[in-house]
Enzyme design. Structure first.
Site, PDB file in Angstrom:
ATOM      1  N   SER A   1       0.842  -1.191   0.000  1.00  0.00           N
ATOM      2  CA  SER A   1       0.000   0.000   0.000  1.00  0.00           C
ATOM      3  C   SER A   1       0.878   1.243   0.000  1.00  0.00           C
ATOM      4  CB  SER A   1      -0.878   0.041   1.253  1.00  0.00           C
ATOM      5  OG  SER A   1      -1.655  -1.115   1.330  1.00  0.00           O
TER       6      SER A   1
ATOM      7  N   HIS B   1      -5.800  -3.432  -4.863  1.00  0.00           N
ATOM      8  CA  HIS B   1      -4.569  -4.062  -5.339  1.00  0.00           C
ATOM      9  C   HIS B   1      -4.815  -4.644  -6.724  1.00  0.00           C
ATOM     10  CE1 HIS B   1      -1.934  -4.155  -1.728  1.00  0.00           C
ATOM     11  NE2 HIS B   1      -3.078  -4.022  -1.104  1.00  0.00           N
TER      12      HIS B   1
ATOM     13  N   HIS C   1      -1.862 -11.642   1.777  1.00  0.00           N
ATOM     14  CA  HIS C   1      -1.363 -11.575   3.146  1.00  0.00           C
ATOM     15  C   HIS C   1      -1.718 -12.865   3.895  1.00  0.00           C
ATOM     16  CE1 HIS C   1      -1.826  -7.334   1.952  1.00  0.00           C
ATOM     17  NE2 HIS C   1      -0.825  -7.088   2.777  1.00  0.00           N
TER      18      HIS C   1
ATOM     19  N   TYR D   1      -2.853 -13.017   6.734  1.00  0.00           N
ATOM     20  CA  TYR D   1      -4.090 -12.851   7.513  1.00  0.00           C
ATOM     21  C   TYR D   1      -5.348 -13.204   6.722  1.00  0.00           C
ATOM     22  CZ  TYR D   1      -4.379  -8.144   5.331  1.00  0.00           C
ATOM     23  OH  TYR D   1      -4.437  -7.103   4.452  1.00  0.00           O
ATOM     24  N   GLU D   2      -5.221 -13.300   5.397  1.00  0.00           N
ATOM     25  CA  GLU D   2      -6.419 -13.600   4.600  1.00  0.00           C
ATOM     26  C   GLU D   2      -6.841 -15.053   4.762  1.00  0.00           C
ATOM     27  OE1 GLU D   2      -6.347 -11.787   0.529  1.00  0.00           O
ATOM     28  OE2 GLU D   2      -4.443 -10.959   1.234  1.00  0.00           O
TER      29      GLU D   2
ATOM     30  N   ALA E   1       3.277  -0.963   3.861  1.00  0.00           N
ATOM     31  CA  ALA E   1       2.821   0.110   4.737  1.00  0.00           C
ATOM     32  C   ALA E   1       2.972  -0.401   6.158  1.00  0.00           C
ATOM     33  CB  ALA E   1       1.364   0.433   4.445  1.00  0.00           C
TER      34      ALA E   1
ATOM     35  N   MET F   1       1.915  -6.166   8.659  1.00  0.00           N
ATOM     36  CA  MET F   1       1.271  -7.479   8.491  1.00  0.00           C
ATOM     37  C   MET F   1       1.760  -8.229   7.254  1.00  0.00           C
ATOM     38  SD  MET F   1      -2.601  -6.218   9.317  1.00  0.00           S
ATOM     39  CE  MET F   1      -2.930  -4.976  10.611  1.00  0.00           C
ATOM     40  N   SER F   2       2.960  -7.914   6.789  1.00  0.00           N
ATOM     41  CA  SER F   2       3.423  -8.556   5.541  1.00  0.00           C
ATOM     42  C   SER F   2       4.944  -8.704   5.569  1.00  0.00           C
ATOM     43  CB  SER F   2       3.010  -7.696   4.340  1.00  0.00           C
ATOM     44  OG  SER F   2       3.713  -6.469   4.340  1.00  0.00           O
TER      45      SER F   2
ATOM     46  N   ASN G   1       0.960   5.550   9.741  1.00  0.00           N
ATOM     47  CA  ASN G   1       0.325   5.989  10.994  1.00  0.00           C
ATOM     48  C   ASN G   1       1.281   5.759  12.159  1.00  0.00           C
ATOM     49  OD1 ASN G   1      -0.609   3.067  10.158  1.00  0.00           O
ATOM     50  ND2 ASN G   1      -0.543   3.088  12.393  1.00  0.00           N
TER      51      ASN G   1
ATOM     52  N   HIS H   1      -8.342   0.735   8.087  1.00  0.00           N
ATOM     53  CA  HIS H   1      -7.746   0.459   6.774  1.00  0.00           C
ATOM     54  C   HIS H   1      -7.871   1.685   5.877  1.00  0.00           C
ATOM     55  CE1 HIS H   1      -6.104  -1.934   3.623  1.00  0.00           C
ATOM     56  NE2 HIS H   1      -7.178  -1.872   2.877  1.00  0.00           N
TER      57      HIS H   1
HETATM   58  N1  HPA Z   1      -0.080  -2.027  12.389  1.00  0.00           N
HETATM   59  C1  HPA Z   1       0.031  -3.092  11.569  1.00  0.00           C
HETATM   60  N2  HPA Z   1       0.058  -2.978  10.247  1.00  0.00           N
HETATM   61  C2  HPA Z   1       0.004  -1.751   9.726  1.00  0.00           C
HETATM   62  C3  HPA Z   1      -0.108  -0.604  10.518  1.00  0.00           C
HETATM   63  C4  HPA Z   1      -0.145  -0.755  11.934  1.00  0.00           C
HETATM   64  O1  HPA Z   1      -0.240   0.216  12.712  1.00  0.00           O
HETATM   65  N3  HPA Z   1      -0.157   0.465   9.674  1.00  0.00           N
HETATM   66  C5  HPA Z   1      -0.069  -0.038   8.414  1.00  0.00           C
HETATM   67  N4  HPA Z   1       0.024  -1.375   8.429  1.00  0.00           N
END
Ligand code: HPA
Length: 283
Positions: free
Chosen positions: A31, A62, A95, A97-98, A125, A220-221, A244, A256
């Protein structure tokens, strides 16, 4: 189809599409990083759906294709050798998590290696664990924490699966990335990335734990792809775009949508940095 033959079939399909062209580096776009494809020339796209080793993609926003394309000439007038170098862009990732499956990107990474491409650049990201690294900051991974304790090599046999993970993130590529980023007037931090499974964001207590464990960013990747790449013999550079402050470090509510907004706001600069880094790598 066995895992090996799906990798061979994917490599063959890409070679057919590319003719005599071959990539000098591969990039996985996370991202906020997709803007770089607009700066590339002479694209050839092959959808993941035509590549049996590649994952089906579910997440909105994506694209799901491999794009072979040329890097633009360096604007500083230097290094003519970099002009026209092809890179292979993996537009979209699955990912863990999917599906709970950390092997999701293994076939795609192995296809990069099967094509003889020596370098994988992984982008993502991430949430920042440093108050002095606000959203928009960039970090090259110097190391990671695999707190999920899952491996993309589950099911792989042979002694090569016991991969050395010291210096998983190639120090020479990182040094080039730092120089290239400075050349375009941006800052690239270096730090440790903690992989959390998600898809939920972390709790403030989890973020305090990660800070104590020595993490600088959370996401998460990337970690499964890096492990698969090291197993496949690829050199790895990985870069996080902070979208963030991590949970509890600011008053912001995480979502998200917020991640995508921050990613979009920084996309142009991230693209410029990524192109400069790729040019310095393929030189
Ligand atoms: N945590 C986990 N994954 C992320 C975050 C986060 O704060 N920001 C972007 N991907």
């Amino acid at each position: 189809m066995s895992a090996d033959s799906s990798v061979q079939a994917s490599a063959e399909r890409l070679r057919d599409a590319w003719g005599a062209r071959r990539p000098k580096a591969a990039v996985v776009l996370g991202s906020g990083w997709a803007g770089m494809v607009q700066d590339l020339e002479a694209p050839i796209d092959v959808p993941y759906g035509e590549l049996p080793a590649f994952p089906p993609l579910g997440i909105a926003g994506h694209a799901a294709c491999v794009r072979l394309a040329r890097l633009p000439r360096r604007p500083d007038g230097g290094a003519e050798v970099s002009a026209g170098a092809d890179v292979m862009v993996l537009m979209g990732r699955q990912h863990a998590y999917e599906t709970g499956d950390a092997t999701a990107m293994r076939g795609a990474v192995q296809t990069v290696a099967a094509l003889g491409c020596p370098v994988l650049v992984v982008t993502n990201a991430a949430g920042s664990l440093h108050t002095q690294w606000p959203a928009g900051s960039l970090m090259a991974l110097s190391d990671h924490l695999n707190l999920v304790q899952r491996s993309p090599l589950q099911g792989v046999t042979g002694s090569a699966r016991f991969v050395d993970m010291a210096q998983a993130y190639d120090p020479q590529l990182r040094a080039r990335a730092l120089e290239a980023t400075a050349r375009v007037g941006a800052t690239l931090h270096e730090g440790v990335y903690a992989w959390m499974m998600g898809p939920q964001f972390e709790t403030p207590a989890e973020i305090r734990m990660l800070q104590r464990l020595g993490a600088d960013a959370v996401g998460m990747s990337t970690v499964p792809e890096t492990i698969a790449a090291r197993h496949a013999g690829l050199r790895v550079l990985a870069i996080s775009l902070m979208t963030n402050m991590a949970a509890g470090l600011s008053a912001e509510t995480l979502s998200h949508e917020q991640t995508l907004r921050a990613a979009a706001a920084n996309e142009q600069r991230a693209a410029q940095v990524l192109c400069a880094i790729l040019q310095s790598i393929v030189d």
